[in-house]
Enzyme design. Structure first.
Site, mmCIF file in Angstrom:
data_model
loop_
_atom_site.group_PDB
_atom_site.id
_atom_site.type_symbol
_atom_site.label_atom_id
_atom_site.label_comp_id
_atom_site.label_asym_id
_atom_site.label_seq_id
_atom_site.Cartn_x
_atom_site.Cartn_y
_atom_site.Cartn_z
ATOM 1 N N HIS A 353 1.006 19.660 -0.368
ATOM 2 C CA HIS A 353 1.916 18.586 -0.766
ATOM 3 C C HIS A 353 1.236 17.299 -1.174
ATOM 4 C CE1 HIS A 353 6.012 20.059 0.009
ATOM 5 N NE2 HIS A 353 5.411 20.885 0.852
ATOM 6 N N LYS A 541 12.566 4.958 -1.783
ATOM 7 C CA LYS A 541 11.595 5.958 -1.325
ATOM 8 C C LYS A 541 10.823 5.336 -0.178
ATOM 9 C CE LYS A 541 9.816 6.034 -5.595
ATOM 10 N NZ LYS A 541 9.631 7.450 -5.885
ATOM 11 N N ARG A 542 9.980 6.121 0.511
ATOM 12 C CA ARG A 542 9.131 5.535 1.539
ATOM 13 C C ARG A 542 8.338 4.361 0.953
ATOM 14 N NH1 ARG A 542 8.491 8.320 6.505
ATOM 15 N NH2 ARG A 542 7.215 6.493 6.985
ATOM 16 N N LYS A 547 2.895 4.218 -3.860
ATOM 17 C CA LYS A 547 4.155 4.251 -4.607
ATOM 18 C C LYS A 547 4.410 2.925 -5.341
ATOM 19 C CE LYS A 547 6.416 7.665 -1.570
ATOM 20 N NZ LYS A 547 7.032 8.704 -2.430
ATOM 21 N N THR A 649 10.721 13.936 -5.745
ATOM 22 C CA THR A 649 12.000 14.621 -5.933
ATOM 23 C C THR A 649 13.102 13.600 -6.157
ATOM 24 O OG1 THR A 649 12.217 14.744 -3.538
ATOM 25 C CG2 THR A 649 11.488 16.747 -4.670
ATOM 26 N N LYS A 653 16.691 13.466 -8.640
ATOM 27 C CA LYS A 653 18.057 13.084 -8.246
ATOM 28 C C LYS A 653 18.606 12.016 -9.201
ATOM 29 C CE LYS A 653 16.481 13.803 -3.519
ATOM 30 N NZ LYS A 653 15.912 13.054 -2.370
HETATM 31 C C1 LIG Z 1 14.709 12.544 -2.091
HETATM 32 C C2 LIG Z 1 14.436 11.756 -0.885
HETATM 33 C C3 LIG Z 1 13.130 11.308 -0.625
HETATM 34 C C4 LIG Z 1 11.968 11.557 -1.577
HETATM 35 O O1 LIG Z 1 11.953 10.534 -2.556
HETATM 36 P P1 LIG Z 1 10.675 10.312 -3.497
HETATM 37 O O2 LIG Z 1 11.115 9.254 -4.453
HETATM 38 O O3 LIG Z 1 10.420 11.615 -4.190
HETATM 39 O O4 LIG Z 1 9.557 9.871 -2.633
HETATM 40 C C5 LIG Z 1 12.903 10.560 0.506
HETATM 41 N N1 LIG Z 1 13.903 10.273 1.363
HETATM 42 C C6 LIG Z 1 15.168 10.678 1.137
HETATM 43 C C7 LIG Z 1 16.247 10.294 2.105
HETATM 44 C C8 LIG Z 1 15.478 11.430 0.013
HETATM 45 O O5 LIG Z 1 16.737 11.830 -0.190
#
Ligand SMILES: *Cc1c(COP(=O)(O)O)cnc(C)c1O
Length: 808
Positions: A353, A541-542, A547, A649, A653
């Site tokens: 990952h 995101k985190r 990032k 991911t 979305k």
């Molecule tokens: C999809 C998702 C992530 C991953 O987000 P990235 O932008 O790909 O880092 C993290 N936390 C939650 C709650 C998510 O739904």
């Protein structure tokens, strides 16, 4: 099921569960009653699914993961069982507010971010594709912490998600198994064979809690098995402690239970605490024992094991499945090494990952050996045999052999064990898989080229579109029919409506309504009034340096500086929305959160800029909050330093909900660009090759950026000169990271290109027909980022499993 029957059954269920009539019901009682009804209904399908799996004897897959970030399950289950409409109507007649009842469910937050959410999307797709696949994880008593913002700072609170019980799970005490830690291994001879006797170990009881994972409008119900750590009755028998040693007995119980007490809140960072290693072994040992018990009980022959069972490990966290399976086959099933090794490697497959060095797991050998003495011996033997083979191949190239060894420089290298002990190694996006083959794992690729492959991540369109954005889903069905509900590649039909202005007007209206809804949530939660006509520009995101939330913030500061100079600056109003948690011990990330709040304070109340800029931070980012934000987003910020984000991911979305990606050529952004074409995405910044070349050869100077670009000089100076309403030196560490530590993530290098990209966004948005066309194009091409596509590829390419049709 129909409305009348449902009402009757609901009232009956309520009375038997609560011993009172519905008039006296609390909302929580109503929630529990509905949950129990859904569970009862699923149970019949669940039993039938398991019977079908046994009868047909087809191969099954077990997905081992330390994280499952499931979110809420009730509305999902209602939709998947096709009960939502019935319950809504029945509840209306009973004057029960379904939305309110649904909101009472706590999020199952047993994960940190992308990796844990991927595991949840995969379970969803396995069941929805009628594939026999199950999850194995840990039933953490406390999930990912709740984030509160106090005075602009993140504060962490425990997440007691099991406080009111969990309606979905079933405790299976009779299926508990024992997991052993510590002790010593004695060698003995038996029938001219060396046998290994593990003694004086501590025993932990692993108790499974099973939850049903129902497929989308089919009859498949798979299982998520989560393990809880308990003391064995034998051990907690007070007589085994010195008489009267009550306090030590209680302490011991506490220590054992601590194994499944908390989820470690680190993302992209290895936690070196011994409790974490205990959790990892606890998960794999309990899961493997139960899989093998069941397999043998149903009459399976171990020689056929890898033809009937596939085990997938989500990152290296469950990699001890390799030596643990070897241990069971050799020590308990009396198998020889070679056959055990063949079965093990043919059973196990591994997903990598990340390539961030700080995330690669390694454990000090002495700690590993004392906690898991028999497992250590097996890892040692695996390493000996592997290195012996390398030695024959590379003669005395010790440097190369050392770089690949599983045991080296005092550590157990978990990723090396994963590659050597599995038959498949995959990355999670094309570029990530290429970097693995060509750089990070190039030596391994040379030895095992046939193991390496790519499986680009995906997301379940059911949660991330059908459930979270019902009005867009309805419009899609009205426009192209309902085939897309079961096959998201059908979304491509929307391309026939790219130029249909009536359709685009509806897309606009739906997005606008979703923005209105989010605006109300923002005002409720933060008191900030945002303009629903402004561009909703979102980074959720985190919080992590790679990032680059900092890049976003520097751009906001630059826009603010321009607007203060010229309030009539020709830019469209923007609302910058952030959400995300920092690891509790990650100082720089926590300071980034403080900076977002400090800028928000300064900018949101400056009337001189005529409300052209708003900055919002929504606290406690989790799956349920995410479901409210994605449908309202217009710009998707995917701005990681190229090469650092394995896939992402969140990007998928956003796309599926019609947002335009503003991103670097990193992770799956590249495949999003390939899918929609250059004109339907906004790309900026260094490429992965350029970034990797800088790391290899040097030649980047952050100070050059500072001196060459007056905007950068101004902004960075503002971080430390008292311009921001914060304590003196509050942001010194952020400033130092960008300048004195030479900007490890190329924030300053990419700044100018990022500013240009935002200008482009501004231009594109200024032409609504064009923007809506881009939006439609993104939705239409999002089908290939469905986790159904991903899981189909895993099923045929790695696991060799086929769908099993489960009848009524
Ligand atoms: C999809 C998702 C992530 C991953 O987000 P990235 O932008 O790909 O880092 C993290 N936390 C939650 C709650 C998510 O739904």
């Amino acid at each position: 099921m129909n409305k009348v029957l449902f009402k009757q059954l609901f009232l009956e269920k309520f009375e038997t569960m609560h011993g009172q009539t519905i008039e006296e019901a609390s909302p929580m009682d109503l929630y529990m009653t509905l949950g129990a009804m859904i569970r009862d209904f699923m149970s019949r399908k669940w039993i039938h699914t398991n019977q079908t799996y046994v009868n047909q004897g087809k191969k099954q897959v077990y997905y081992f993961s330390m994280e499952f970030l499931l979110g809420k399950m009730m509305e999902r289950n209602l939709l998947y069982l096709d009960w939502k409409k019935i319950v809504l109507e029945a509840f209306e007649e009973l004057s029960i507010d379904l939305e309110m009842i649904l909101s009472l469910e706590p999020d199952a937050g047993l994960g940190n971010g992308g990796l844990g959410r991927l595991a949840a999307c995969f379970l969803d797709s396995l069941a929805s594709l009628q594939l026999p696949g199950h999850g194995c994880g840990i039933r953490y008593k406390y999930g990912f912490f709740d984030q509160k913002i106090v005075d602009g700072y993140q504060v962490e609170l425990p997440d007691p998600w099991l406080k009111h019980g969990n309606v979905w799970e079933i405790r299976k005490a009779d299926k508990a198994v024992e997991v052993r830690f510590g002790g010593v291994v004695r060698l003995d001879q038996h029938d001219n064979k060396t046998i290994f006797i593990h003694e004086n170990y501590d025993t932990v009881l692993a108790v499974p809690y099973d939850s049903p994972i129902v497929g989308f409008q089919n009859n498949t119900v798979n299982t998520l098995r989560l393990w809880s750590a308990e003391t064995t009755m034998r051990d907690f028998d007070f007589s085994t402690f010195n008489r009267g040693d009550y306090l030590n007995a209680v302490k011991y119980k506490h220590e054992v239970e601590s194994i499944s007490q908390i989820l470690y809140p680190d993302d992209q960072h290895q936690e070196g605490r011994i409790l974490r290693l205990k959790q990892q072994y606890f998960l794999v040992s309990a899961s493997l024992q139960s899989i093998i018990h069941r397999y043998k009980r149903k009459g399976g022959s171990l020689h056929e094991f890898s033809n009937k069972i596939a085990i997938h490990i989500n990152d290296t966290h469950p990699v001890l499945a390799i030596p643990e399976l070897m241990r069971i086959l050799i020590d308990e099933e009396d198998m020889g090494w070679d056959q055990a090794w063949q079965l093990t490697t043919q059973t196990i497959s591994y997903t990598n990952h990340t390539i961030l060095p700080e995330a690669l797991e390694k454990w000090p050998i002495d700690l590993f050996q004392s906690l898991l003495p028999r497992i250590y011996m097996i890892v040692h033997e695996i390493n000996e045999r592997f290195c012996h083979g390398l030695w024959q191949r590379y003669l005395n190239n010790w440097e190369k052999i050392g770089q690949m060894a599983i045991l080296a420089d005092g550590y157990v290298h978990m990723a090396h064990l994963a590659v050597v002990g599995s038959h498949s190694v995959n990355g999670v996006a094309e570029i990530h898989s290429e970097i693995l083959k060509k750089q990070v794992m190039a030596h391994f690729y040379e030895v095992f080229p046939y193991k390496f492959n790519n499986k680009t991540n995906g997301i379940t369109p059911r949660r991330w579109l059908i459930k979270s954005n019902p009005s867009l889903s309805q419009l899609i069905t009205d426009t192209i029919g309902s085939a897309w509900l079961h096959d998201s590649s059908e979304l491509i039909q929307l391309m026939n409506h790219e130029e249909d202005s009536y359709f685009k007007q509806q897309i606009f209206t739906i997005k606008h309504n979703n923005k209105l809804t989010l605006s109300r949530i923002i005002e409720d939660k933060t008191g900030i009034k945002v303009d629903p006509n402004s561009i909703f520009d979102v980074q959720i995101k985190r919080i992590h340096a790679y990032k680059r939330q900092m890049l976003n913030l520097l751009h906001i500061m630059d826009l603010y500086n321009q607007l203060r100079e010229n309030p009539d600056l020709d830019i469209l109003p923007r609302t910058f929305i952030f959400a995300g948690k920092s690891a509790p011990s990650y100082y720089q990330a926590k300071q980034t959160i403080k900076l977002i709040h400090t800028l928000a304070d300064l900018i949101n109340k400056d009337s001189s800029i005529k409300d052209k800029l708003k900055v919002v931070f929504l606290e406690n980012y989790n799956v349920s909050l995410a479901e409210k934000i994605f449908p309202a987003a217009e710009v998707s910020e995917q701005i990681s330093t190229a090469s650092k984000e394995a896939s992402g991911t969140g990007n998928m979305k956003f796309m599926m909900n019609g947002a335009i990606t503003l991103g670097t050529l990193d992770g799956a952004n590249i495949e999003i660009k390939d899918a929609v074409g250059e004109e339907n995405i906004v790309i900026f910044g260094l490429t992965a090759h350029e970034v990797l070349a800088y790391y290899r050869n040097g030649g980047y100077s952050a100070w050059d950026m500072f001196h060459q670009d007056s905007r950068i000089k101004t902004i960075l100076t503002q971080l430390i000169n008292g311009f921001l309403p914060a304590a003196q030196d509050e942001f010194r560490s952020l400033y130092d990271a960008l300048l004195y530590q030479n900007d490890e993530y190329f924030v300053l290098k990419d700044f100018s290109s990022y500013v240009d990209a935002h200008r482009r966004i501004n231009q594109l948005y200024g032409n609504p027909q064009q923007w809506l066309r881009m939006s439609v194009c993104n939705i239409a091409h999002s089908g290939r980022f469905s986790s159904d596509r991903t899981i189909s590829e895993y099923a045929s390419g790695i696991w060799q499993i086929d769908p099993v049709y489960v009848g009524e």
